[in-house]
Design a protein around this motif. Structure first.
Motif, mmCIF file in Angstrom:
data_model
loop_
_atom_site.group_PDB
_atom_site.id
_atom_site.type_symbol
_atom_site.label_atom_id
_atom_site.label_comp_id
_atom_site.label_asym_id
_atom_site.label_seq_id
_atom_site.Cartn_x
_atom_site.Cartn_y
_atom_site.Cartn_z
ATOM 1 N N ALA A 241 0.861 -1.185 0.000
ATOM 2 C CA ALA A 241 0.000 0.000 0.000
ATOM 3 C C ALA A 241 0.896 1.232 0.000
ATOM 4 O O ALA A 241 2.056 1.174 0.396
ATOM 5 N N ARG A 242 0.347 2.333 -0.468
ATOM 6 C CA ARG A 242 1.114 3.577 -0.460
ATOM 7 C C ARG A 242 0.934 4.278 0.890
ATOM 8 O O ARG A 242 -0.063 4.061 1.584
ATOM 9 N N GLN A 243 1.877 5.128 1.229
ATOM 10 C CA GLN A 243 1.798 5.866 2.481
ATOM 11 C C GLN A 243 1.385 7.308 2.211
ATOM 12 O O GLN A 243 2.109 8.052 1.547
ATOM 13 N N LEU A 244 0.216 7.681 2.736
ATOM 14 C CA LEU A 244 -0.189 9.078 2.653
ATOM 15 C C LEU A 244 0.686 9.946 3.551
ATOM 16 O O LEU A 244 0.985 11.102 3.242
ATOM 17 N N ALA A 245 1.061 9.376 4.660
ATOM 18 C CA ALA A 245 1.941 10.011 5.644
ATOM 19 C C ALA A 245 2.610 8.859 6.390
ATOM 20 O O ALA A 245 2.194 7.705 6.234
ATOM 21 N N PRO A 246 3.665 9.122 7.157
ATOM 22 C CA PRO A 246 4.316 8.023 7.876
ATOM 23 C C PRO A 246 3.330 7.177 8.682
ATOM 24 O O PRO A 246 2.617 7.687 9.538
ATOM 25 N N GLU A 251 -4.635 1.458 0.443
ATOM 26 C CA GLU A 251 -4.692 0.587 -0.723
ATOM 27 C C GLU A 251 -5.632 1.199 -1.762
ATOM 28 O O GLU A 251 -6.816 1.378 -1.493
ATOM 29 N N GLY A 252 -5.131 1.499 -2.934
ATOM 30 C CA GLY A 252 -5.994 1.961 -4.015
ATOM 31 C C GLY A 252 -6.647 3.292 -3.729
ATOM 32 O O GLY A 252 -6.147 4.140 -2.988
ATOM 33 N N ASP A 253 -7.835 3.478 -4.334
ATOM 34 C CA ASP A 253 -8.542 4.759 -4.235
ATOM 35 C C ASP A 253 -9.163 4.921 -2.857
ATOM 36 O O ASP A 253 -9.495 3.957 -2.174
ATOM 37 N N GLY A 264 -1.628 7.171 12.757
ATOM 38 C CA GLY A 264 -0.962 5.941 12.377
ATOM 39 C C GLY A 264 -0.284 5.254 13.544
ATOM 40 O O GLY A 264 -0.151 5.834 14.633
ATOM 41 N N PRO A 265 0.129 3.989 13.331
ATOM 42 C CA PRO A 265 -0.008 3.267 12.064
ATOM 43 C C PRO A 265 -1.422 2.702 11.879
ATOM 44 O O PRO A 265 -2.060 2.280 12.841
ATOM 45 N N LEU A 266 -1.867 2.714 10.621
ATOM 46 C CA LEU A 266 -3.159 2.130 10.286
ATOM 47 C C LEU A 266 -3.172 1.808 8.802
ATOM 48 O O LEU A 266 -2.320 2.265 8.038
ATOM 49 N N LEU A 267 -4.154 1.009 8.390
ATOM 50 C CA LEU A 267 -4.300 0.620 6.984
ATOM 51 C C LEU A 267 -5.733 0.855 6.553
ATOM 52 O O LEU A 267 -6.676 0.459 7.242
ATOM 53 N N ILE A 268 -5.901 1.492 5.386
ATOM 54 C CA ILE A 268 -7.225 1.750 4.827
ATOM 55 C C ILE A 268 -7.315 1.059 3.479
ATOM 56 O O ILE A 268 -6.468 1.261 2.600
ATOM 57 N N GLY A 269 -8.332 0.222 3.298
ATOM 58 C CA GLY A 269 -8.480 -0.586 2.091
ATOM 59 C C GLY A 269 -8.991 0.200 0.895
ATOM 60 O O GLY A 269 -9.309 1.392 0.977
ATOM 61 N N ARG A 289 -14.032 -1.068 0.501
ATOM 62 C CA ARG A 289 -15.419 -0.667 0.237
ATOM 63 C C ARG A 289 -16.228 -0.432 1.509
ATOM 64 O O ARG A 289 -17.450 -0.542 1.508
ATOM 65 N N SER A 290 -15.546 -0.100 2.577
ATOM 66 C CA SER A 290 -16.249 0.219 3.820
ATOM 67 C C SER A 290 -16.514 1.717 3.900
ATOM 68 O O SER A 290 -15.846 2.518 3.253
ATOM 69 N N VAL A 291 -17.506 2.087 4.706
ATOM 70 C CA VAL A 291 -17.884 3.489 4.886
ATOM 71 C C VAL A 291 -17.906 3.787 6.379
ATOM 72 O O VAL A 291 -18.499 3.045 7.165
ATOM 73 N N VAL A 292 -17.257 4.886 6.751
ATOM 74 C CA VAL A 292 -17.326 5.388 8.125
ATOM 75 C C VAL A 292 -18.014 6.743 8.052
ATOM 76 O O VAL A 292 -17.472 7.696 7.485
#
Length: 676
Positions: A241-246, A251-253, A264-269, A289-292
């Motif tokens: 996955a890419r890092q938006l910030a440290p 992952e993806g869009d 962080g640290p955390l991962l968003i699908g 494809r989750s929504v918060v």
């Protein structure tokens, strides 16, 4: 080199997550656990891999296929067939194991240096080598004792001997000759059983103690900890996955609204939507494809794919399975685990440590302080005062409305005709076609009114002598698209509670009407609005209204509703100004202001000075025009309490005839009520 991955574990220790998911397929940072094992084998040049299956084998096969997507070749064997003595399957496995092989569990996580372990194994020319972990803090696992030469001197399920021991990791290196020594090839399905069998036969075993990360994921707490370790980089596995910030991995869009807080640290699908004001704390993992929704807070929480968290929800240290829906203002306590497909109603509270089995429904406002294994999978009531409401593609899906329509058809007599209408939103139109298909499959004829509003449906049901009707409306509620399905009876009125209960019962008990003998016919009738408009013109004095030149400030969400009003107002010589009531009716120099709600079924009225009529005052005006309806005429097809356009036209007509303002009419009615 070859490998056998043991992907046959049911994972009872991870219930309720593993009720319908084999343990090897439980996601770690949004990837199945077994995928890390496949990746590890490939990293060390092992690409010819057999997979032993037992529990829900199709889920593993469907995801991994032949392995080409992962750069390996996979061959599948079913452990049940091996144990049952399927000679052909056993022979195939024996032929596969014609080289030094790695037997490894698919439900562990490790970054073991397999190349080094293989070198150790070959150097000692062992028949079998156990890969061991020296981390004695992990109590779960086979206890193994070795001497200085690396030879195994004892094995046990728990420590019964003095001296230091190592733990079996679920990884064993074997030579092909070992296959002939096994009494039952099914022993390969359990490394511990295999080791016991070989040790009891006196076959020399070696033990390689690795200096690497290893977890058997033997509890829900360990499942959470493993993902924390992955995010912290304690496991030598890349996070794709890419890092938006440290430490913020994506992952993806990703759709992020204003004022979102990420720690962080955390991962968003992939395809996740974080709405305005949400907060996602450290060590959280959000599935694809989750929504918060707005204002919700997640802390050390793991969401599987396609989950929905409602507005102002507070979720702390929880694990949520796939396709779960958490309502607005829900509180989930620490270490709560919610299984796949659960629905937790608005403002419910689930106490710390509670486990909820898959596909359970928790009612609105409920407090849950114990594990939920049995119970209804649907709420007791589907209908509210408006009809059936829910978030689009979360609560109200094409699959849901298809079942709902089938349950509705179950209540209808043969030969019934049902009118269908929806707003102009593409998803509402999609739902309408799902309803249409289900009704026709049940032998019910349908009449499609196309795009329209609820009063238009109610008028059309009566004018075309339909058995009933359904209107579907999308409305934006606090950032989410809320769907409302309104059911009408043969008079165009809301269906009674008895009919609602019958539909709800059919949904719960899955009593659906299906017919192959007679399929329903589809008819298209897009002239209902014209008929409605002409009938409406007959109820008012168009000449008087044109002479007066009335101006109305209109506020409504739907542009389509405005497009219906423009030609109606124009033909009556009225002027429609589109704007916000909050800006002031007087600033537009309008004679009155109207806010249209609920797909044209309800309204709020404002005088030229901006004063809003109270609910009692509006109800009084509606009652006047209800009492003056002429039964047996077109007017009988209008419902003043359910038709905001009709009641608006009646009020305008009355005001123009009496040369009154809306404020004057309110004063007159107030005086008349005092005299009574």
């Amino acid at each position: 080199m070859k490998a056998v991955i043991l992907a046959d574990g049911k994972g009872e220790e991870l219930l309720p997550l593993t009720v319908r998911t084999p343990k090897a397929m439980v996601p770690l940072l949004n990837r199945p656990c077994m995928e890390y094992t496949v990746e590890l084998l490939k990293q060390h040049g092992i690409t010819d891999i057999a997979v032993s299956l037992e529990y829900l084998p199709e889920l593993v096969r469907d995801y991994f296929g032949d392995g080409s997507r992962f750069g390996v070749a996979l061959t599948y064997f079913e452990e049940q067939r091996l144990s049952a003595g399927d000679e052909k399957n056993r022979q195939s496995l024996a032929e596969f194991l014609n080289d030094t092989s790695v037997v490894i569990r698919g439900d562990i996580l490790t970054d073991c240096n397999l190349s080094e372990a293989i070198g150790f194994h070959r150097e000692r020319r062992s028949m079998a080598t156990l890969v061991l972990s020296g981390d004695e803090s992990r109590l779960q696992g086979l206890h193994v004792w070795t001497n200085r030469e690396g030879n195994v001197t004892g094995v046990a399920e728990q420590s019964v001997e003095e001296g230091s021991f190592a733990l079996g990791t679920g990884i064993v290196l074997i030579e092909p000759e070992i296959f002939s020594l096994l009494e039952d090839e099914g022993e390969l399905a359990e490394p511990e059983q295999l080791v016991h069998s070989l040790f009891q036969q006196g076959i020399p075993l070696s033990g390689y103690v690795m200096k690497a990360y290893w977890s058997k994921i033997h509890s829900l707490m360990e499942y959470k900890q493993v993902q924390c370790d992955l995010l912290d980089g304690k496991v030598d596995r890349a996070i794709p996955a890419r890092q938006l910030a440290p430490g913020i991995y994506v992952e993806g869009d990703l759709a992020i609204d204003a004022s979102v807080r990420l720690e962080g640290p955390l991962l968003i699908g992939k395809g996740v939507h974080l709405q305005t004001g949400t907060s996602v704390g450290a060590y959280s993992v959000i599935g694809s494809r989750s929504v918060v929704a707005e204002g919700s807070a997640l802390t050390q929480t793991i969401l599987w794919e396609n989950s929905y968290i409602g507005m102002q929800a507070d979720v702390s240290g929880s694990i949520l399975g796939r396709n779960t829906s958490i309502g607005d203002c829900v509180l989930l306590g620490e270490n709560t685990v919610v299984g796949d497909g659960c629905r937790i109603g608005r403002a419910a509270s689930v106490k710390a440590g509670v486990l909820i089995w898959p596909h359970k429904g928790i009612e609105e406002g409920a407090t849950v302080n114990h594990t939920v294994i049995f119970g209804n999978t649907q709420p007791r009531r589907l209908f509210d005062s408006q009809g059936i409401t829910g978030i689009g593609n979360v609560d109200i899906t094409p699959e849901f409305v298809s079942r709902l329509a089938a349950a509705y058809a179950y209540q209808l007599p043969p030969g019934s005709r049902i009118a269908l209408c929806a707003c102009d939103h593409p998803f509402a139109q999609l739902l309408k076609h799902s309803v249409m298909t289900s009704l026709c499959a049940a032998g019910i004829d349908t009449i499609d009114f196309g795009v329209g509003i609820a009063p238009q449906l109610r008028y059309g049901v009566q004018s075309l002598s339909c058995t009933g009707g359904i209107h579907i409306q999308m409305a934006k509620q606090h950032g989410e698209k809320q769907v409302t399905l309104r059911f009408a009876d043969q008079d165009g009125l809301p269906i009674n509670r008895e009919m609602q209960q019958s539909i709800e019962l059919s949904c719960r008990q899955e009593m659906y009407a299906r017919s192959l003998g007679r399929l329903g016919q589809l008819h298209v009738e897009h002239r209902v609005w014209d008929a409605y408009k002409q009938a409406l013109f007959m109820q008012v004095d168009g000449g008087t209204i044109k002479h007066r030149g009335y101006t109305v400030l209109v506020e409504c969400e739907s542009r389509f509703l405005l497009s219906l009003l423009y030609p109606l107002f124009t033909e009556l010589g009225m002027t429609a100004l589109v704007g916000s009531i909050a800006d002031g009716v007087s600033s537009y120099q309008a004679d009155m202001g109207v806010r249209l709600l609920q797909s044209g079924e309800a309204l709020e009225l404002f005088s030229h000075t901006g004063e809003r009529l109270t609910e009692d005052q509006l109800a009084d005006l509606q009652m006047i025009f209800s009492e003056t309806r002429s039964e047996g005429t077109n007017e009988a097809r209008f419902h003043p309490k359910l038709d905001a356009i009709y009641i608006l036209m009646c009020i305008v007509d009355y005001l123009c005839k009496k040369e009154l303002s809306l404020a004057d009419l309110v004063l007159q009615r107030r005086a008349a009520l005092r005299l009574q």
